[in-house]
Every structure is written in C-alpha cells, then in structure tokens.
Design an enzyme around this catalytic site. Structure first.
Site, mmCIF file in Angstrom:
data_model
loop_
_atom_site.group_PDB
_atom_site.id
_atom_site.type_symbol
_atom_site.label_atom_id
_atom_site.label_comp_id
_atom_site.label_asym_id
_atom_site.label_seq_id
_atom_site.Cartn_x
_atom_site.Cartn_y
_atom_site.Cartn_z
ATOM 1 N N GLU A 142 -5.894 6.511 -1.866
ATOM 2 C CA GLU A 142 -5.916 5.403 -0.914
ATOM 3 C C GLU A 142 -6.456 4.127 -1.557
ATOM 4 O OE1 GLU A 142 -4.422 5.437 1.823
ATOM 5 O OE2 GLU A 142 -4.007 7.586 1.846
ATOM 6 N N HIS A 156 1.588 4.156 -3.088
ATOM 7 C CA HIS A 156 1.342 5.601 -2.957
ATOM 8 C C HIS A 156 2.341 6.415 -3.792
ATOM 9 C CE1 HIS A 156 -2.027 6.277 -0.423
ATOM 10 N NE2 HIS A 156 -1.542 5.666 0.638
ATOM 11 N N HIS A 172 0.841 -1.203 0.000
ATOM 12 C CA HIS A 172 0.000 0.000 0.000
ATOM 13 C C HIS A 172 0.878 1.256 0.000
ATOM 14 C CE1 HIS A 172 -3.560 2.419 1.527
ATOM 15 N NE2 HIS A 172 -2.563 3.156 2.005
ATOM 16 N N GLU A 173 1.845 1.297 0.900
ATOM 17 C CA GLU A 173 2.696 2.495 0.992
ATOM 18 C C GLU A 173 3.544 2.657 -0.273
ATOM 19 O OE1 GLU A 173 1.806 4.466 3.086
ATOM 20 O OE2 GLU A 173 0.799 3.187 4.534
ATOM 21 N N ASP A 226 -4.655 0.619 -1.961
ATOM 22 C CA ASP A 226 -5.207 -0.653 -1.471
ATOM 23 C C ASP A 226 -5.199 -1.706 -2.581
ATOM 24 O OD1 ASP A 226 -5.668 0.176 1.103
ATOM 25 O OD2 ASP A 226 -7.797 0.609 0.810
HETATM 26 ZN ZN LIG Z 1 -2.469 5.229 2.405
#
Ligand SMILES: [Zn+2]
Length: 673
Positions: free
Chosen positions: A574, A517, A513-514, A578
């Site tokens: 986000e 980003h 997830h990070e 995900d």
């Molecule tokens: Zn996030």
C-alpha cells in the site's frame, strides 16, 4: 465473503468510516479553510493541509473514525436510504429488483417483529448442531454453516489458479476465528490479554442470551477460546500471507485427505454443492493439520459449543436487540472504540448493500452516474497510464529487458469504471418481507454457490468485487485490471468544476495508486496475463527489493502512539502504491497542463495538487480503531498516507520551498516507482 486473492484496495472496506447523516449538506468542496496555515508545510504537511478540519470535525458517537471521504460515503448512504424507503412501500407494480431490495430492507427494519420472535428463526439451525451424533457428521454440518455464511473452521471458495489465471480452481483457506486475526490470540502484552478476557466475557454473554445458565455459559466460552486459540496457532501470519508463493499449494483430493484424514472431505464437498473438481489450492497445509488435531483432540460437546457460537455470532445482527447490543458492545465499543450504535436504518442500508449489492447498486447507478462521469474518468486513466509508462522508461535502476516486460504488463491492464456491464441476477434468491434472518441466509447461500459454480468454468472478467456505491477502488493482479466503483467518482476525489491540479491530486492519485499495485512487492510477481511468474532479471529484482526494503524500513519507523509502530512489511504494498501513485499522478498533471503556472486561491498547480492529496485523508480516529488498523490493516493510518509520501518527493519539497533536513525534506528518501 472472504476470498484468497491479492486484490489490493484503496482502503479496507470494513475499516472505512461509517458516517453520520446529520453532518452533510450537499457535495463537499475542495476546501482551503480546512488548512492550518499556522503550521509550516515543511514541518508537518498533513497538519498544514488538514489541521482546521481535524479541529472542527470531532468523531460522531456512532463512528470509529471520521474522515473527509466519510462525507461522500454518507451522501451515498442517504441516496441508498431514499431508494430503499421507496422500494419498501408495498406497490403492485414493483419490478423484481425493487421487490427484493425493498422487502429485504423492510424486514430488516422491523425491529419489533424481530424482538417478538426471539430465537425462533434460528432454532432449526441450532437444533441441527445440538443433534449431531458423532464427529463424522461434522463435515456435513460445517458445509451447511458455510452455505449460510457462517465462518466456521475454514473458508472454502473458488479462485483463479495463481499459475494459470485462465483456470478457476477450488480454494481452501484458514478461518474460523471470532477475533480479527491470529495475533489477537497469541500476543502477551497487557492490552492483548485484557482484550481476550473481554472477548471471553462477550462469548459467555451471547450464550447466556441464547438461554444457557451463567455457569454453563462460562464453561462454554472458555471452550470456545481454547478451540479458537488452537486454530490461531495453526494459522499463517498476515505478513507471510502477502507472499503468493507461501499460500500456493495446489494438490489433489487424496493429498488433502492425507493432511487431515479425520475430516470427511468427500462428505463436505458433496454437501457444499461444489461441482466435481480435481485440484484445490490449500493456502496453508499446516492449518489443515491443525484441523485434524482439533477433530481428534476435541470432544463432540466442545465442537457443538464452538459451532453454536459461530452461528450465534454471525447471525447476531438479525437477532433480537439484546443480541445486537451485546454484539456492538464488544465489536463496536471494545474493539473499535465506537461509543454508540449506528441508527437502525444505516445498518439495514449497509446489510442490503452487502447481501444484494448489485440489485441495490443498479438502482443507485440509475440515479447518480452518467456517461459523462465515465468518459472523464477514462481520460484520466489514460493520462495516468501514460505517466507510469514514462516513469518506467526513465528508471535508472532497471535494465531494458525488464522495462520491456513491465511495459507489456502496463499495456495489458484493463479498466472497469462505474458499474458492471452485466448485472448479477438475483432472481433465484427468495426475499420475504417478514424473514430478515432467512433473507440473509438465502442471500449468503446464493453467493456461496455462485462462487463455487465458477470452478472449472472460464474466468468471468466482467464481474466486480465491490458494489457500485462503494467509496473505494482496487487492483486485481490475477485479472490484471483496475476497478473504480461509481461511489468514488465524486467529490472530494473527483469534481466536475475544479482545475486539473485538484482532480489529479484526488482521483488521479487513486488511479495511480491502483496502477502501481501491479508493480508493488506483491503485484510485480504476477505477469501481464495474471500468472504468478517471474518476469524480472535477477539483477533488477534485487534492485527492486533494495528499494522496497527502504520503504519498509521507513514506514516501520513511524509510530501512532508511544511504542506502537507501523508494520512496514505488512503495509509495504500500500505504501509503495501511495508513493508511486502520487508521483505518476503529478507527472500526469504536468503532462496535461504543460507550462501553466498560474496561481489559483494563491497556490501554484503543484501546491494545489499536494493540498488536494492531503485533504482526501483528513481524518479523526479513535485510538482503539488505530490500534486495530496497525495490527491488521495493510493500509497505513491517514497522516502517513500523506506525510509518508511527501517526504520522499523532491517535487513536494520544491513546491513548498522546503530546506534539506526539515521533517518533510529528510536527507534520506525512498523511491521505488
Ligand atoms: Zn491499495
């Protein structure tokens, strides 16, 4: 303190659960009894993974939400509690760090002494506002309030220049509201109107508690509402604020002064303690104009009223219990639906973590985090980075030129795991065992000056934006780094003794997830060096936008209650993280286990991966808290962080033998990364 950055976290700290002590015994386990096997995983996977947990875990009275990771937060809070109880005992041999956190906590816990003193600890600051002689003195007073941590009128801070990430410049941002966001002041639906009425009643009550007569307090509350509504109208909306270009207006001081000649900027900067500087980023120049209008159009008396309110509001938690209760009644109960206030010790633990986080965190790390945890996490980060590299190389919509740039950026991402290499030095912060409000003010002053002192200095790449016990993680596009505090490197995210499938579905997804980003609609606009610079061919950018729009539309179609839909544009980054994070976590798992397909507890590795992912997000939320989340939070509510992802994954549909057209196997799926 708020900062204008595009730091993207796993979830918003302020909205994370505030768990209840009595529920926890030992670390939580990967839990197949949490499932509801009467539900078809292809119809509602979230319910299948979490149904029994949701049924058996009602929200405690003092919580707005209660999720599986709450258990972990609670365990961390209990450890901090132990540390602080011990540190607060007077002993001759306490080291400097122990003295600070111990005395801070002890002062905060002494409710009787706080009640006995009444408003006396705040009187000098109230008098300062009361004694203002004319509007030319406002700038200096606002600087004073900022030093104390009060959210008056706007935000002043430092930050990396968006277009030159090696340069730290001054930063100005909108602020000054008591409600969570501008829309709360402007929306006309019945619920919003009712909430505003309750907010005004709350402001009135706070004035009454501070000694005003009801009539006067009523007039003053109306003035506050009028003032904040004007600020809200001059503020930029949340979706626009996600676009870096829309909040980047670097200028010199003369240009700033021209936007708002009525505000004494020179006096403000001098009083703030900022070093001399040439350039400042003004996130939204229209807001500066709104300030000018406010100065010209608002009486000195109303200015005093507004500043007094903001001071009372931000001090409320350290004032006598009648203020604490009234503050909770609105912000806890009305706004978030929480029934009862958290026990005082929980609040004092959280305030210590907030104000002296790296002092308390240092003691926390000594107790909990070993070298082994760091090494294992690092190994998973490497597996995830490798998977994202493969994913980029395999994309059928991106040209080799942009792929090469994407891989350069991926390779440049650095990672920080556990806790800072260099701890923050709080030795200049005076902490007294009998001055809780003063302690908080002095800690805020330290933080305000620490941030401003960065202006013009080389970027400190070792510093952290989260404290070590925090159950969260973040990507910082300007640093181009990923950060995992020690607090999250535990069950249910990370286990020492389970099969890889479970850990890749947990902390693996968080790492993915990070990393993703760095390549979402916002992160992709920054290059490998953290500069806002376009490295995409126009064609590839267009292909990306098209795929991102699919995700935005998809999530805009999800609703939490009749008529209340997610904002696909607000949550796009986000949701992209995900989706991409889960996909590359699964790739990393399959790279790691190869052809191994043996079942454990009756489930294949892929099924266990998805169950682990689903169960991280098992959660019960109060309707008020969800409403607030949908309106202001870039993160989707829990069920969509699971179902919103699996519907886009053929790997999921294969793992659970879903048939095309079933709810979790729609004909149209979205796929960015
Ligand atoms: Zn996030």
């Amino acid at each position: 303190m708020f900062k204008l950055t595009f730091v993207a976290s796993l979830f918003l700290c302020a909205l994370a659960a505030q768990p209840n002590a009595s529920r926890v015994s030992g670390p939580p386990k990967f839990d197949l009894t949490a499932m509801d096997k009467s539900v078809d995983p292809c119809v509602n996977f979230y319910q299948y993974a979490c149904g029994t947990w949701i049924k058996n875990n009602p929200i405690p009275a003092d919580q707005a939400r209660w999720g599986r990771f709450s258990e972990l937060q609670e365990r961390n809070r209990e450890i901090l509690h132990e540390i602080l109880e011990e540190a607060s005992k007077p002993a001759a041999n306490r080291d400097a760090v122990t003295q600070k956190i111990g005395d801070y906590y002890a002062a905060c816990m002494d409710e009787k002494a706080i009640d006995a003193k009444g408003l006396a600890p705040l009187q000098a600051e109230l008098d300062r506002i009361h004694n203002l002689k004319d509007k030319t003195q406002l700038a200096e007073e606002i600087a004073r309030l900022h030093t104390l941590g009060v959210n008056a009128l706007f935000q002043f801070n430092s930050g990396q220049d968006f277009k030159d990430s090696n340069d730290v410049i001054a930063q100005f941002d909108q602020g000054g509201l008591g409600l969570p966001d501008r829309e709360y002041y402007l929306k006309e639906d019945p619920k919003s109107v009712e909430l505003r009425q309750k907010y005004v009643a709350h402001v009135q009550k706070m004035f009454e508690l501070s000694g005003e007569k009801p009539e006067q307090a009523k007039t003053d509350a109306a003035a506050v509402m009028q003032f904040e509504t004007a600020l809200a109208k001059g503020s930029l909306d949340l979706v626009s604020r996600r676009d870096p270009e829309k909040v980047y207006h670097k200028m010199g001081k003369p240009e700033l002064a021209a936007l708002s000649p009525a505000f004494k900027w020179t006096e403000y900067f001098a009083a703030s303690g900022a070093p001399a500087f040439q350039s400042i980023n003004i996130s939204y120049p229209e807001f500066v104009k709104a300030i000018n209008t406010a100065i010209e159009g608002t009486s000195l008396a109303d200015w005093k009223t507004y500043l007094t309110w903001q001071l009372l509001h931000s001090s409320a938690t350290f004032l006598p219990s009648v203020f604490v209760q009234e503050n909770f009644n609105f912000f806890g109960k009305t706004l978030n639906g929480t029934e009862a206030m958290r026990a005082r010790w929980k609040r004092c633990v959280d305030f210590t973590n907030q104000d002296l986080g790296e002092a308390l965190g240092r003691k926390y790390v000594e107790r909990t985090f070993g070298a082994e945890g760091k090494a294992r996490t690092l190994k998973m980060v490497e597996a995830l980075e490798k998977a994202l590299g493969q994913d980029i190389e395999q994309l059928d919509w991106m040209t080799p030129a942009t792929k090469a740039q994407a891989l350069v950026k991926l390779k440049a991402i650095t990672n920080k795991i556990g806790y800072p290499d260099k701890w923050r030095d709080y030795s200049s912060v005076v902490i007294k065992p009998d001055d809780p409000l003063g302690n908080s003010f002095r800690a805020n002053t330290f933080e305000f000056h620490r941030e401003l002192a960065k202006i013009g200095k080389p970027v400190d790449r070792l510093q952290w934006d989260m404290t070590p016990p925090t159950v969260n993680a973040y990507y910082d596009p300007q640093m181009n780094n990923i950060n995992f505090p020690a607090g999250i490197l535990q069950p249910p995210f990370f286990y020492n003794n389970v099969d890889d499938a479970v850990n890749f579905g947990g902390i693996g997804m968080v790492i993915g997830h990070e990393l993703t980003h760095g390549f979402d609609d916002q992160g992709r606009q920054f290059d490998a060096h953290g500069n806002l610079k376009d490295w995409w061919t126009p064609k590839d950018a267009q292909e990306f936008e098209q795929r991102a729009a699919c995700t935005a539309d998809e999530y805009s179609g999800f609703s939490v209650e009749p008529g209340l839909f997610l904002n696909g544009k607000l949550t796009l980054g986000e949701n992209t993280a995900d989706n991409g994070g889960t996909r590359i976590a699964l790739m990393a798992l399959l790279n790691t286990i190869g052809n191994k397909t043996d079942k454990i507890d009756g489930y294949t590795p892929e099924q266990r991966f998805f169950l682990s992912l689903g169960q991280i997000w098992c959660e019960n939320d109060r309707p008020e808290a969800v409403r607030r989340q949908v309106q202001t939070d870039p993160h989707s509510p829990p069920q969509f962080r699971v179902n919103g992802v699996v519907v886009n994954m053929p790997e999921f549909q294969k793992a659970f033998s879903c048939k095309p057209g079933q709810p979790m196997a729609p004909v149209h799926a979205c796929h960015v990364w």
